[in-house]
Design an enzyme around this catalytic site. Structure first.
Site, PDB file in Angstrom:
ATOM      1  N   GLU A  49       0.870  -1.172   0.000  1.00  0.00           N
ATOM      2  CA  GLU A  49       0.000   0.000   0.000  1.00  0.00           C
ATOM      3  C   GLU A  49       0.904   1.218   0.000  1.00  0.00           C
ATOM      4  O   GLU A  49       1.739   1.385   0.880  1.00  0.00           O
ATOM      5  CB  GLU A  49      -0.866  -0.037   1.260  1.00  0.00           C
ATOM      6  CG  GLU A  49      -2.239   0.516   1.040  1.00  0.00           C
ATOM      7  CD  GLU A  49      -3.115   0.302   2.256  1.00  0.00           C
ATOM      8  OE1 GLU A  49      -3.742  -0.763   2.334  1.00  0.00           O
ATOM      9  OE2 GLU A  49      -3.145   1.191   3.111  1.00  0.00           O
ATOM     10  N   ASP A  60      -5.240  10.870   9.198  1.00  0.00           N
ATOM     11  CA  ASP A  60      -3.971  10.325   9.653  1.00  0.00           C
ATOM     12  C   ASP A  60      -3.480  10.974  10.931  1.00  0.00           C
ATOM     13  O   ASP A  60      -3.662  12.164  11.154  1.00  0.00           O
ATOM     14  CB  ASP A  60      -2.902  10.505   8.555  1.00  0.00           C
ATOM     15  CG  ASP A  60      -3.120   9.539   7.411  1.00  0.00           C
ATOM     16  OD1 ASP A  60      -3.039   8.325   7.659  1.00  0.00           O
ATOM     17  OD2 ASP A  60      -3.385   9.994   6.278  1.00  0.00           O
TER      18      ASP A  60
END
Lengths: 269, 407
Positions: A49, A60
Site C-alpha cells: 500500500e 492520519d
C-alpha cells in the site's frame, strides 16, 4: 484475474494470510521509495500500500502527517507516485500495489486520466480515504473500467446497511478500520475486531483486511487469525522517520519489523 | 429601488437530500464519520422543526446573545461616500462580539439534546473558539479548541479569553499552522471520540449537514435585517455586502434575501497582497473546484491538488476553501464575489472607526471596503445593508503593528 485476486487466492491455497505494509511514497526522499518497496516484498509483504502524500491528511495521525510533509518537500504528488509504481513494476510484475490517499489530488488529475495512467503504471487498487461509497460512483466506474479495484473502508461505526452497500461497491478486498481514530492510534481490541470481521463476512466473499493500531508482531499474528489481511502503516513509517538521514538503514529497519510480523503470522501455534 | 419579489422555491430547495448545492457540497469523509454525520443530520432535522427547541433557541438568542441586533443607518459614512444609504447590521454588538455565537448557541443546544458531554471546535481568529468556549461554559460541557500555532501568536487575547472560559486550547503545529490545520486536527479528535463528542464547526463548510445547519442558525441575521429594513424604509435594500472566508456571516445575511431577485449581493474575499501576488485567500475569485474538509467547493490548490498556503491580514479569512453554497451562488451568478486587499481592508477599518465611532473586525473591514467602492455607484434613494460581522478590539495589535506602532 487481477493481481489482487490472484494473490489472495494463492495465499488461501497455502493457508496463509496477507501482510500489507503501508509506506508514504517519497518519504523521506523520492529515491527511497522503489528500493523500499522491493525490500518489503523480500521481507514478506504480499500487497504493497503506497500512501499518496496530501497536504491535509485528515484521517492520519502525526506519524503519517509528518511523512506527508517530508514527501511534499520533494514535491511528490500523484503523478510521481505513478512513476514510482511503474519503476517498481519493471522488476516485480506480480506483487499487487494499492494506492491510498485523499480525493483532491485524484480530482485535480481527473478521474479518467488517473484511472488510465494508474492501470498503465501497474497500480491494482485505489483507496480514497475521504470518498464514501455515496459519492464514489463516477470514480469507481472509471477505475473498474481500467481494471483497477476501488478499495473501501469499513469502520466500527458502520451499521449493517452501510456494510452491505460498501461491500457491494468494493472489489479486490475490503479494509476494516479496527478502531475509532486516526492512523497510528494506540491499541486495538482483537476480540472485538474478530466479531466485526465475522459480521462483515456475512455481506461479502471478498477478502477482509484489518488495519489501524497494529504495531507489533504479536498483534499482527492475533489479527491474522481472524482476518484475511493485516495492514501495518504507522509502525513502519516510524522506522522510516527514525532514519531520515540514512534511508538505507530505514529500509533495513522496516524490513526487520515486517520480517518479525511475517514470521509471527506464519507460525502455527 | 426594489420591491418585494415573488418567492420562488429555487434557492430554498438547496441542498438536496445528500447535501449537494448543484455540484458542490456533499459528504466526503472517512467511513468512521459517516454514521455520526447521519445521526447529526437526523437530530438537526428533528429539532429544527421542534417547537420546544426553537423556543429555547429564541430565548437564548434574545436574553444571552442580545438579539435582535440593530440595523443602524450609518449617516456620516453614507454622506462621505456620496451615494447609497448604508445600513450596518450590528453583529458586533452580540455577546462575544461577533456573529459566531448565533451558531454556537444553536449547535450547543443540539449537542445537549443529543446527550453529548464534550464539545470541540476549530478556530482561526479565535472568535468562533471564544463563542464555543462561552456556550460550553454556560452549559457546563467540557470544551477543547484547536487553533493553529501561527494564529495563537497573532490572536493571543482571544486565546486567553478561551482559557478564562475553561476551554483547553490545543496549538496545531502541522501544515501551515493556521485555520485549515486546526480543522484537520478537530476532525481527528472527532473521529477518535465520536461517542461522547459534538464537533461545533464554525462556518458553512465541512461535510453535510454542517453547511446547511450553520446557515440555518446564521440566517437569523438576514431574517432580522430584512424585516428591519422593510420597517424602516417600506422597501427591500438594493444590495447586500458581507465578507467571505468560510462564509457563515455572508450566507446568514444573504440567504433570506436569495429569492428577492432585485437585491444584489456582494461577497468580499480576502485578496491579501493582491490576487496577482499569489498571496491571498480568495478561492472564489482565483481558485478552482476540489474537495477538502468534507465538501466539494472552490479551493486554493496547486496543479497537483495540494492545498496551498493562504494569506490575509485577517486570521478569520485566512482559509483556502469556502462554503459550498457560496460556490453554487457564484456559478449561478446570484452573488458576485469580489477581491478586497489587506490595504483596502485597513482603509475601511479606519474609515468606519473615524466616521461612525465603530471599530470593525478586520474581517468585517473587507465588507466595509467593498461598500466604499459600491456606495458611490448608487443613488441616494438606494440602500445597502452591510454585515458588520464582528468588532475590532481583537485586531488593534495587528493594526498597530502594520502601521509600525508598538503597543
Amino acid at each position: 484475474m487481477s493481481r489482487i485476486a490472484t494473490r489472495f487466492e494463492a495465499l488461501a491455497a497455502r493457508g496463509r494470510k496477507a501482510l500489507i505494509p503501508y509506506v508514504t511514497a517519497g518519504d523521506p526522499e523520492p529515491d527511497n521509495t522503489v528500493p523500499l518497496m522491493h525490500a518489503m516484498v523480500q521481507a514478506g509483504a504480499d500487497v504493497i500500500e503506497m500512501g499518496v502524500p496530501f497536504s491535509d491528511p485528515m484521517a492520519d495521525g502525526p506519524v503519517i502527517q509528518q511523512a506527508c510533509e517530508r514527501a511534499l518537500k520533494h514535491h511528490v504528488s500523484l503523478r510521481r507516485v505513478l512513476e514510482m509504481v511503474r519503476a517498481f513494476r519493471q522488476d516485480d510484475p506480480d506483487t499487487p500495489v494499492v494506492l491510498m490517499g485523499y480525493l483532491n489530488p485524484v480530482e485535480a488529475m481527473g478521474y479518467d486520466t488517473l484511472a488510465a495512467e494508474a492501470a498503465a503504471a501497474g497500480v491494482d487498487g485505489l483507496l480514497t480515504v475521504d470518498l464514501p461509497p455515496e459519492e464514489s460512483g463516477d470514480l469507481a466506474a472509471c477505475l473498474q473500467g481500467h481494471g483497477v479495484d476501488p478499495i473501501f473502508l469499513l469502520a466500527p461505526t458502520s451499521n449493517e446497511a452501510r456494510i452491505d452497500a460498501i461491500c457491494r461497491a468494493a472489489s479486490g478486498f475490503v479494509y476494516y478500520v479496527s478502531l475509532k481514530g486516526v492512523t497510528g492510534a494506540a491499541s486495538l481490541d482483537v476480540d472485538g475486531v474478530a466479531r466485526r470481521v465475522e459480521g462483515i463476512r456475512r455481506h461479502t466473499g471478498l477478502p477482509v483486511g484489518v488495519g489501524f493500531g497494529i504495531r507489533d508482531a504479536a498483534t499482527a499474528a492475533r489479527v491474522s487469525r481472524v482476518a484475511d489481511a493485516v495492514v501495518v502503516g504507522s509502525a513502519l513509517v516510524q522506522q522510516v522517520a527514525a532514519h531520515v538521514d540514512d534511508p538505507a538503514a530505514g529500509r533495513a529497519a522496516v524490513a526487520a519489523l515486517l520480517g518479525e510480523m511475517r514470521q509471527a503470522m506464519d507460525s502455527r501455534d | 429601488m426594489s420591491t418585494e419579489s415573488q418567492q420562488t422555491p429555487e434557492w430554498s430547495a438547496f441542498p438536496d437530500a445528500r447535501g449537494h448545492f448543484g455540484p458542490y457540497g456533499g459528504r466526503f469523509v472517512s467511513e468512521t464519520l459517516m454514521e455520526p454525520l447521519l445521526e447529526l443530520e437526523a437530530a438537526y432535522r428533528k429539532y429544527l422543526g421542534d417547537a420546544d427547541f426553537l423556543a429555547e433557541l429564541d430565548r437564548d438568542l434574545a436574553q444571552y446573545v442580545g438579539r435582535p441586533s440593530p440595523l443602524y443607518l450609518a449617516e456620516r459614512l453614507s454622506r462621505e461616500l456620496g451615494g447609497a444609504r448604508i445600513y450596518l447590521k450590528r453583529e458586533d454588538l452580540n455577546h462575544t462580539g461577533a456573529h459566531k455565537v448565533n451558531n454556537t448557541i444553536g449547535q450547543a443546544l443540539l449537542a445537549k439534546r443529543m446527550g453529548k458531554t464534550r464539545i470541540i471546535a476549530e478556530t482561526g481568529a479565535g472568535q468562533h473558539g471564544v463563542a464555543t468556549a462561552t456556550v460550553a461554559a454556560r452549559l457546563g460541557l467540557e470544551c477543547v479548541i484547536y487553533m493553529g500555532a501561527e494564529d495563537i501568536q497573532r490572536q493571543s487575547p482571544n486565546v486567553y479569553r478561551m482559557r478564562l472560559l475553561g476551554a483547553e486550547v490545543v496549538p496545531v503545529a502541522s501544515g501551515s499552522r493556521t485555520l485549515k490545520d486546526a480543522l484537520n486536527e478537530a476532525m481527528r479528535d472527532w473521529v477518535t471520540h465520536v461517542d461522547d463528542t459534538f464537533y461545533i464547526i464554525g462556518t458553512v463548510a465541512g461535510p453535510h449537514p454542517y453547511p446547511a445547519m450553520v446557515r440555518d442558525f446564521q440566517a437569523v441575521i438576514g431574517r432580522e435585517a430584512r424585516a428591519q429594513y422593510l420597517e424602516a424604509t417600506g422597501q427591500l435594500p438594493d444590495a447586500l455586502v458581507a465578507c467571505v472566508g468560510g462564509g457563515s456571516n455572508a450566507i446568514g445575511l444573504f440567504h433570506p434575501f436569495l429569492d428577492d431577485a432585485g437585491v444584489a449581493m456582494y461577497g468580499a474575499e480576502a485578496a491579501g497582497e493582491g490576487i496577482d501576488s499569489g498571496h491571498h485567500s480568495a478561492p472564489l475569485c482565483a481558485g478552482r473546484p476540489g474537495v477538502l474538509h468534507g465538501n466539494r467547493t472552490y479551493l486554493m490548490e496547486d496543479a497537483d491538488g495540494q492545498i496551498t498556503e493562504t494569506h490575509s491580514v485577517s486570521a478569520g479569512l485566512d482559509y483556502p476553501g469556502v462554503g459550498p453554497e457560496h460556490a453554487w451562488l457564484k456559478d449561478t451568478g446570484r452573488v458576485q464575489y469580489v477581491p478586497v486587499t489587506d490595504r483596502e481592508a485597513l482603509e475601511g477599518f479606519h474609515r468606519l472607526t473615524r466616521t461612525e465611532g465603530i471599530i470593525p473586525a478586520l474581517e468585517s473591514s473587507h465588507a466595509i471596503a467593498q461598500v466604499v467602492k459600491l456606495a458611490p455607484t448608487l443613488g441616494p434613494d438606494q440602500g445597502i445593508i452591510v454585515n458588520l460581522s464582528g468588532r475590532g478590539d481583537k485586531d488593534i495589535n495587528t493594526v498597530a503593528r502594520m502601521e509600525g506602532i508598538e503597543l
